[in-house]
Write an enzyme that holds these catalytic residues in place. Structure first.
Site, PDB file in Angstrom:
ATOM      1  N   CYS A   1      51.808 -10.139  38.465  1.00 23.79           N
ATOM      2  CA  CYS A   1      51.102  -9.270  39.419  1.00 23.79           C
ATOM      3  C   CYS A   1      51.806  -9.265  40.767  1.00 23.79           C
ATOM      4  CB  CYS A   1      49.661  -9.740  39.569  1.00 23.79           C
ATOM      5  SG  CYS A   1      48.735  -8.729  40.744  1.00 23.79           S
TER       6      CYS A   1
ATOM      7  N   CYS B   1      49.547  -9.139  43.829  1.00 23.05           N
ATOM      8  CA  CYS B   1      48.838 -10.396  44.127  1.00 23.05           C
ATOM      9  C   CYS B   1      49.774 -11.391  44.789  1.00 23.05           C
ATOM     10  CB  CYS B   1      48.308 -11.052  42.853  1.00 23.05           C
ATOM     11  SG  CYS B   1      47.511  -9.961  41.695  1.00 23.05           S
ATOM     12  N   ASP B   2      51.009 -11.488  44.287  1.00 25.04           N
ATOM     13  CA  ASP B   2      51.859 -12.619  44.649  1.00 25.04           C
ATOM     14  C   ASP B   2      53.131 -12.261  45.416  1.00 25.04           C
ATOM     15  OD1 ASP B   2      50.076 -14.293  43.316  1.00 25.04           O
ATOM     16  OD2 ASP B   2      51.052 -13.919  41.388  1.00 25.04           O
TER      17      ASP B   2
END
Ligand code: NDP
Length: 314
Positions: A138, A141-142
């Site tokens: 992701c 997300c990261d």
């Protein structure tokens, strides 16, 4: 009356575009649907950024915002939401019974399975060990953690192109590992990759090992044409974008599925092999996998469930 005794008209498993669209339609038909939001409320769009191809938004819309709006729309017509997920079903007798992660037993006349799909991983031991410690599926997300670092993205589809492009906001350089000599991604997404000076495409290249003990500290890659293996010691992050697998675990013993796990529906329909049980969105779509097609099949499932109930109950 406890939840275990009450019989619901329609339950919807999943809260992505398919599940929420099914909720809007069944709620407007006064069927008082219950949506089990699952582990990822809002579905995969909540982990994307700009959605440019959902009709009605000429400037694009952020994925999380689109899903929040859709949820509000479903709520407006009386949809009930449960922050819970289905773990087991019994479709041997009607009304159907199912159990959730919170340990509750429920009964329902119809079901709409819209549980979506989850990111696939390569299956390397080193990839599993370092998942969450430099290995991710992701980017939104990261990605933030890789400011000014070099990273690899694995894959050649639209997801890989999109993630590689997005990650150049943070990373000093993105190496895109494509296992063939061409990309599956759409032309417009490919162009963005090729035009971006921070992305280097490595053709015919696969990831064979993620290096590092506690965190990612390099990768080993292999050129599948020449067989040559190379270590890239500067890599600090690995992003997988190699497609998805459908989330069908509680249903596999009951619902027909193909060899890759996608639920099978009747031609021109979202009906499964079990009467009153429908499948919508990515869990039954191995071809299009778009937000708008998921919403479309969610609508179909809702209309079919409504008609089935009407015919059964008059
Ligand atoms: P796809 O299935 O389209 O692509 C998967 C990619 O991963 C392919 O390039 C495939 O290679 C590669 N791959 C698969 N397994 C491996 C492996 N073991 N090792 C290395 N590479 C591997 O998945 P996506 O998630 O990219 O896209 C899914 C759907 O979502 C598509 O319909 C896509 O169009 C859509 N999408 C649309 C977006 C948009 O329009 N903005 C954004 C993101 C996704 P190969 O080609 O050799 O099989």
């Amino acid at each position: 009356m406890s939840d275990s005794q009450k019989v619901e008209n329609v339950v919807i498993f999943g809260s992505g575009p398919a599940g929420l669209t099914a909720a809007i339609y069944t709620a407007r038909a006064n069927l008082e649907p219950v949506v089990f939001e699952g582990l990822e409320p809002g579905g995969q769009l909540t982990t994307t950024t700009e959605v440019e191809n959902f009709p009605g938004f000429p400037e694009g819309i952020l994925g999380p915002e689109l899903m929040e709006n859709t949820k509000k729309q479903a709520e407006r017509f009386g949809t009930r939401f449960e922050m819970d997920e289905v773990v087991k079903v019994d479709l041997s007798s009607w009304p159907y019974t199912f159990w959730t992660a919170n340990g509750k037993e429920w009964r329902t006349k119809t079901m709409i399975v819209a549980t979506g799909a989850s990111a696939r991983y390569l299956g390397l031991e080193s990839e599993l060990r370092l998942r969450g410690h430099g290995v991710s599926a992701c980017a939104t997300c990261d990605g933030f953690f890789y400011r000014d670092m070099e990273i690899v993205v694995v894959g050649g589809g639209d997801s890989a192109a999109e993630e590689a492009t997005f990650l150049t906001r943070f990373a000093s350089k993105v190496h895109l590992l494509v296992r063939r000599d061409e990309m599956r991604a759409s032309k417009i997404m490919q162009k963005r990759v090729f035009d971006n000076p921070k992305i280097e495409v490595h053709w015919n290249t696969v990831l064979t090992e993620v290096l590092g003990e506690q965190v990612v500290d390099g990768v080993r890659v292999k050129n599948v044409k020449t067989g040559e293996e190379t270590v890239m010691p500067q890599i600090k992050g690995v992003f997988l974008a190699i497609g998805h697998k459908p989330n069908t675990e509680p249903f596999v013993d009951w619902l027909d599925h193909d060899e890759t796990g996608y639920l099978v529906t009747k031609p021109d329909s979202t009906a499964t092999n079990v009467p009153g049980v429908y499948a919508a969105g990515d869990v039954q779509d191995r071809v299009y996998q778009q937000a708008v097609t998921a919403a479309g099949t969610g609508c179909m499932a809702a209309l079919e469930a409504e008609k089935w109930l009407e015919e059964r109950e008059g």
